[in-house]
Scaffold this motif. Structure first.
Motif, PDB file in Angstrom:
ATOM      1  N   PRO A 131       0.816  -1.367   0.120  1.00  0.00           N
ATOM      2  CA  PRO A 131      -0.278  -0.143   0.251  1.00  0.00           C
ATOM      3  C   PRO A 131       0.757   0.662   0.042  1.00  0.00           C
ATOM      4  O   PRO A 131       0.563   1.945  -0.682  1.00  0.00           O
ATOM      5  N   GLU A 132       1.983   1.216   1.031  1.00  0.00           N
ATOM      6  CA  GLU A 132       2.702   2.198   0.687  1.00  0.00           C
ATOM      7  C   GLU A 132       3.329   3.128  -0.533  1.00  0.00           C
ATOM      8  O   GLU A 132       3.198   3.569  -0.890  1.00  0.00           O
ATOM      9  N   VAL A 133       3.490   1.684  -1.792  1.00  0.00           N
ATOM     10  CA  VAL A 133       4.512   2.608  -2.853  1.00  0.00           C
ATOM     11  C   VAL A 133       3.011   2.461  -3.758  1.00  0.00           C
ATOM     12  O   VAL A 133       3.125   3.203  -4.214  1.00  0.00           O
ATOM     13  N   VAL A 134       2.019   1.872  -3.978  1.00  0.00           N
ATOM     14  CA  VAL A 134       0.377   1.948  -4.091  1.00  0.00           C
ATOM     15  C   VAL A 134       0.708   3.611  -3.676  1.00  0.00           C
ATOM     16  O   VAL A 134       0.176   4.183  -5.040  1.00  0.00           O
ATOM     17  N   GLY A 135       1.075   4.157  -2.722  1.00  0.00           N
ATOM     18  CA  GLY A 135       0.512   5.313  -2.335  1.00  0.00           C
ATOM     19  C   GLY A 135       1.367   6.469  -3.326  1.00  0.00           C
ATOM     20  O   GLY A 135       1.279   7.428  -3.688  1.00  0.00           O
ATOM     21  N   THR A 136       2.602   6.007  -2.865  1.00  0.00           N
ATOM     22  CA  THR A 136       3.956   7.092  -4.083  1.00  0.00           C
ATOM     23  C   THR A 136       3.697   7.193  -5.043  1.00  0.00           C
ATOM     24  O   THR A 136       3.698   8.466  -5.538  1.00  0.00           O
ATOM     25  N   MET A 137       3.566   5.895  -5.530  1.00  0.00           N
ATOM     26  CA  MET A 137       3.490   6.117  -7.189  1.00  0.00           C
ATOM     27  C   MET A 137       1.959   7.012  -7.773  1.00  0.00           C
ATOM     28  O   MET A 137       2.472   7.683  -8.210  1.00  0.00           O
ATOM     29  N   GLY A 138       1.175   6.561  -6.502  1.00  0.00           N
ATOM     30  CA  GLY A 138      -0.282   7.559  -7.042  1.00  0.00           C
ATOM     31  C   GLY A 138      -0.194   9.022  -6.580  1.00  0.00           C
ATOM     32  O   GLY A 138      -1.167   9.887  -6.860  1.00  0.00           O
ATOM     33  N   GLN A 139       1.121   9.410  -6.068  1.00  0.00           N
ATOM     34  CA  GLN A 139       1.245  10.604  -6.032  1.00  0.00           C
ATOM     35  C   GLN A 139       1.111  11.545  -7.514  1.00  0.00           C
ATOM     36  O   GLN A 139       0.753  12.597  -7.241  1.00  0.00           O
ATOM     37  N   LEU A 140       1.839  10.925  -8.618  1.00  0.00           N
ATOM     38  CA  LEU A 140       2.709  11.290  -9.731  1.00  0.00           C
ATOM     39  C   LEU A 140       1.663  10.672 -10.925  1.00  0.00           C
ATOM     40  O   LEU A 140       0.724   9.369 -11.166  1.00  0.00           O
ATOM     41  N   PRO A 141       1.326  11.462 -12.371  1.00  0.00           N
ATOM     42  CA  PRO A 141       0.943  10.674 -13.311  1.00  0.00           C
ATOM     43  C   PRO A 141       1.355   9.123 -13.368  1.00  0.00           C
ATOM     44  O   PRO A 141       2.723   9.626 -13.359  1.00  0.00           O
ATOM     45  N   ASP A 142       0.327   8.624 -14.115  1.00  0.00           N
ATOM     46  CA  ASP A 142       1.394   6.559 -14.792  1.00  0.00           C
ATOM     47  C   ASP A 142       2.257   6.831 -15.507  1.00  0.00           C
ATOM     48  O   ASP A 142       3.114   8.224 -16.225  1.00  0.00           O
ATOM     49  N   GLY A 143       3.690   6.284 -15.259  1.00  0.00           N
ATOM     50  CA  GLY A 143       4.223   5.703 -15.363  1.00  0.00           C
ATOM     51  C   GLY A 143       5.611   7.360 -15.429  1.00  0.00           C
ATOM     52  O   GLY A 143       6.849   7.132 -15.566  1.00  0.00           O
ATOM     53  N   ALA A 144       5.524   8.105 -14.472  1.00  0.00           N
ATOM     54  CA  ALA A 144       6.772   9.559 -13.756  1.00  0.00           C
ATOM     55  C   ALA A 144       7.319   8.551 -12.458  1.00  0.00           C
ATOM     56  O   ALA A 144       8.333   8.912 -12.730  1.00  0.00           O
ATOM     57  N   VAL A 145       7.030   6.766 -11.979  1.00  0.00           N
ATOM     58  CA  VAL A 145       7.604   6.680 -11.542  1.00  0.00           C
ATOM     59  C   VAL A 145       8.176   5.060 -12.533  1.00  0.00           C
ATOM     60  O   VAL A 145       6.947   4.238 -12.319  1.00  0.00           O
ATOM     61  N   THR A 146       9.668   4.791 -11.639  1.00  0.00           N
ATOM     62  CA  THR A 146       9.844   3.319 -12.412  1.00  0.00           C
ATOM     63  C   THR A 146       9.868   2.503 -10.885  1.00  0.00           C
ATOM     64  O   THR A 146      10.847   2.869  -9.980  1.00  0.00           O
ATOM     65  N   LEU A 147       9.178   1.977 -10.261  1.00  0.00           N
ATOM     66  CA  LEU A 147       9.871   0.764  -9.124  1.00  0.00           C
ATOM     67  C   LEU A 147      10.586  -0.340  -9.546  1.00  0.00           C
ATOM     68  O   LEU A 147      10.458  -1.234 -10.744  1.00  0.00           O
ATOM     69  N   ILE A 148      11.310  -0.521  -8.649  1.00  0.00           N
ATOM     70  CA  ILE A 148      12.615  -1.485  -8.797  1.00  0.00           C
ATOM     71  C   ILE A 148      12.518  -1.690  -7.153  1.00  0.00           C
ATOM     72  O   ILE A 148      12.669  -1.742  -6.408  1.00  0.00           O
ATOM     73  N   GLU A 149      12.738  -3.244  -7.424  1.00  0.00           N
ATOM     74  CA  GLU A 149      12.410  -3.977  -5.553  1.00  0.00           C
ATOM     75  C   GLU A 149      13.995  -5.235  -5.714  1.00  0.00           C
ATOM     76  O   GLU A 149      13.783  -4.955  -4.625  1.00  0.00           O
ATOM     77  N   THR A 150      14.500  -5.121  -6.419  1.00  0.00           N
ATOM     78  CA  THR A 150      16.223  -5.967  -5.925  1.00  0.00           C
ATOM     79  C   THR A 150      17.087  -5.097  -6.973  1.00  0.00           C
ATOM     80  O   THR A 150      17.008  -4.527  -7.895  1.00  0.00           O
ATOM     81  N   ILE A 151      18.911  -5.345  -6.415  1.00  0.00           N
ATOM     82  CA  ILE A 151      19.807  -4.747  -7.486  1.00  0.00           C
ATOM     83  C   ILE A 151      19.679  -5.348  -8.577  1.00  0.00           C
ATOM     84  O   ILE A 151      20.033  -5.055  -9.657  1.00  0.00           O
ATOM     85  N   GLU A 152      18.866  -6.654  -8.978  1.00  0.00           N
ATOM     86  CA  GLU A 152      19.407  -7.449 -10.673  1.00  0.00           C
ATOM     87  C   GLU A 152      18.055  -5.800 -10.862  1.00  0.00           C
ATOM     88  O   GLU A 152      18.513  -5.319 -12.137  1.00  0.00           O
ATOM     89  N   ASP A 153      16.921  -5.456 -10.547  1.00  0.00           N
ATOM     90  CA  ASP A 153      16.321  -4.507 -11.383  1.00  0.00           C
ATOM     91  C   ASP A 153      17.474  -3.550 -11.441  1.00  0.00           C
ATOM     92  O   ASP A 153      16.646  -2.961 -12.849  1.00  0.00           O
ATOM     93  N   ALA A 154      17.838  -3.566 -10.313  1.00  0.00           N
ATOM     94  CA  ALA A 154      18.518  -2.025 -10.655  1.00  0.00           C
ATOM     95  C   ALA A 154      20.076  -2.101 -11.321  1.00  0.00           C
ATOM     96  O   ALA A 154      20.108  -0.856 -12.971  1.00  0.00           O
ATOM     97  N   ARG A 155      20.190  -3.254 -11.975  1.00  0.00           N
ATOM     98  CA  ARG A 155      21.434  -3.321 -13.554  1.00  0.00           C
ATOM     99  C   ARG A 155      20.548  -3.371 -14.295  1.00  0.00           C
ATOM    100  O   ARG A 155      21.388  -3.317 -15.335  1.00  0.00           O
ATOM    101  N   ALA A 156      18.942  -3.610 -14.654  1.00  0.00           N
ATOM    102  CA  ALA A 156      19.115  -3.764 -15.981  1.00  0.00           C
ATOM    103  C   ALA A 156      17.736  -2.711 -15.952  1.00  0.00           C
ATOM    104  O   ALA A 156      17.194  -2.441 -17.339  1.00  0.00           O
ATOM    105  N   LEU A 157      18.172  -1.667 -15.235  1.00  0.00           N
ATOM    106  CA  LEU A 157      17.429  -0.090 -15.110  1.00  0.00           C
ATOM    107  C   LEU A 157      17.936  -0.199 -16.856  1.00  0.00           C
ATOM    108  O   LEU A 157      18.753   0.407 -16.488  1.00  0.00           O
ATOM    109  N   GLN A 158      17.148   0.777 -17.768  1.00  0.00           N
ATOM    110  CA  GLN A 158      17.892   1.559 -18.714  1.00  0.00           C
ATOM    111  C   GLN A 158      16.791   3.112 -18.841  1.00  0.00           C
ATOM    112  O   GLN A 158      15.522   2.271 -19.446  1.00  0.00           O
ATOM    113  N   PRO A 159      17.171   3.488 -18.052  1.00  0.00           N
ATOM    114  CA  PRO A 159      16.337   5.181 -18.098  1.00  0.00           C
ATOM    115  C   PRO A 159      16.553   5.773 -19.276  1.00  0.00           C
ATOM    116  O   PRO A 159      17.196   5.845 -19.963  1.00  0.00           O
ATOM    117  N   LYS A 160      14.526   6.337 -19.547  1.00  0.00           N
ATOM    118  CA  LYS A 160      15.002   7.386 -20.958  1.00  0.00           C
ATOM    119  C   LYS A 160      16.771   8.331 -21.171  1.00  0.00           C
ATOM    120  O   LYS A 160      17.477   9.066 -21.746  1.00  0.00           O
TER     121      LYS A 160
END
Length: 315
Positions: A131-160
Motif C-alpha cells: 500500500p505504501e508503494v501504491v500510494g507513493t506512485m499514485g502521487q504522480l502521473p502514470d509512468g512518472a515513477v519506475t519501481l525497482i525491487e532488487t539489485i537485479e532490477d537496478a542492473r537492468a534499469l534503462q532510463p531515458k
C-alpha cells in the motif's frame, strides 16, 4: 518436573513506532469525538489484533471508498498513505476525511513531487503492491515513477536519460538490501539524485539494528508481527542474515510450533512497528509456562519521536 532454562533477549526498540501510534490514536479519538461508525480505508496498520480491537469499538474497514455509503461520519486513510485520487474522490463525495498517513511517508510523497517538478525521472525502491508503494506512485502521473525491487532490477534499469534520475524508497525496507541497490544505482548513474535524508524511517532502522544486536546471541528469534507487514518481514530476514537460522514471524503465542524450539536455550524476541506490546508479553508468558525464563533487554537506541494529530482531533 523442573522446566528447562531459557534466556530471552528482548530487543529494544521494538513494536509501535510514532507513525503507527498516531494512526491508531486518530481512529480511537475519531470514535470518541464523532461516535461509531468511523470508516477506515485499508487496515489502519498491518496487525490483525489492532484491527479487530478497533472494529470492536466501531471502526468499519473497507478497501475502497465506494464501499462506504453516503455519510457525514469520518473516513480515515491508513498510515501507509494513499494515491492522490483517493482524497480527490472523497472530496467529490463531500466526505469528511482524516489522513492518518505517517508523516515520514508523506515526506517521501513530497520528495517525489519535487523531483517530478524539477523534471527528473524517478526510481522508487520498494515492494510491488504494498500500500505504501501504491500510494507513493499514485502521487504522480502514470509512468512518472519506475519501481525497482532488487539489485537485479537496478542492473537492468534503462532510463531515458541516465543523467536525469532521482531515487526515493519505501520507508520499511531492509537497510542493508536497500544500501546495496542504491550503491548499484550510484555506480551506474553517478549523477543520480537522492533524498536529503534517508527515506527508510528511523523506526525501521532502529528495529533492524536491535535485531542485529540480539541475533548472534541466540538459537532462535521470534518477530511478533503480521505476515503482510513489510517491516516485520524485514526483521525476520535480518535475523536470518545475521546468522540465526531459526527466525520466525508469528502473530500470536497460539501460532508457536513448540517442536521448532526443542533444544533452544537462548531466544530473541522483537516486534514489528505495528505490533502492540501486549502481544510481546503474551509471547513471553507462553514460554514461561514451559521454561524457566530469564529476560534481558538489549537496547540499541532510545526513541522519543511523536507526531502531531490532525487539527480536528487535538484537544
Amino acid at each position: 518436573m523442573s522446566k528447562p532454562d531459557l534466556k530471552i533477549y528482548l530487543a529494544a526498540p521494538r513494536g509501535f513506532c510514532a507513525g503507527v501510534d498516531r494512526a491508531i490514536q486518530i481512529v480511537e479519538l475519531a470514535l470518541e469525538k464523532y461516535g461509531p461508525p468511523v470508516y477506515v480505508r485499508h487496515e489502519i496498520v498491518h496487525n490483525r489484533f489492532v484491527v479487530e480491537g478497533l472494529k470492536a469499538k466501531g471502526a468499519v474497514f473497507v478497501e475502497e471508498l465506494d464501499e462506504i455509503p453516503d455519510t457525514e461520519q469520518p473516513v480515515i486513510f491508513s498510515a501507509h498513505g494513499v494515491p492522490k485520487k483517493v482524497p480527490e474522490a472523497a472530496e467529490s463525495r463531500n466526505m469528511f476525511y482524516l489522513d492518518a498517513t505517517c508523516p515520514l511517508v508523506s515526506k517521501v510523497h513530497k520528495e517525489a513531487q519535487i523531483h517530478h517538478k524539477r523534471g527528473y525521472d524517478i526510481v522508487l525502491i520498494g515492494h510491488k503492491g504494498h500500500p505504501e508503494v501504491v500510494g507513493t506512485m499514485g502521487q504522480l502521473p502514470d509512468g512518472a515513477v519506475t519501481l525497482i525491487e532488487t539489485i537485479e532490477d537496478a542492473r537492468a534499469l534503462q532510463p531515458k536519460n541516465p543523467d536525469n534520475l532521482a531515487w526515493i524508497t519505501q520507508t520499511t525496507l531492509s537497510v542493508d538490501d536497500t544500501s546495496d541497490i542504491i550503491g548499484e544505482l550510484k555506480q551506474r548513474f553517478p549523477n543520480i539524485t537522492g533524498p536529503h535524508k534517508d527515506d527508510i524511517c528511523y523506526a525501521t532502522t532502529n528495529r533492524q539494528d536491535a535485531v542485529k544486536a540480539i541475533s548472534p546471541k541466540v538459537d532462535a528469534v521470534i518477530v511478533v508481527g503480521a505476515p503482510n507487514s513489510s517491516n516485520s518481514k524485514r526483521l525476520r530476514e535480518v535475523a536470518e542474515r545475521e546468522g540465526c537460522s531459526k527466525a520466525f514471524l508469528l502473530q500470536r503465542a497460539s501460532d508457536i510450533d513448540w517442536t521448532r524450539f526443542d533444544g533452544v536455550e537462548a531466544l530473541g524476541i522483537t516486534a514489528g512497528a505495528s505490533a502492540p506490546e501486549v502481544l510481546v508479553e503474551e509471547m513471553i508468558e507462553a514460554f514461561q509456562s514451559r521454561y524457566s525464563v530469564t529476560v534481558e533487554a538489549v537496547t540499541t537506541a532510545e526513541e522519543t519521536i511523536a507526531f502531531n494529530l490532525p487539527r480536528e482531533l487535538r484537544a
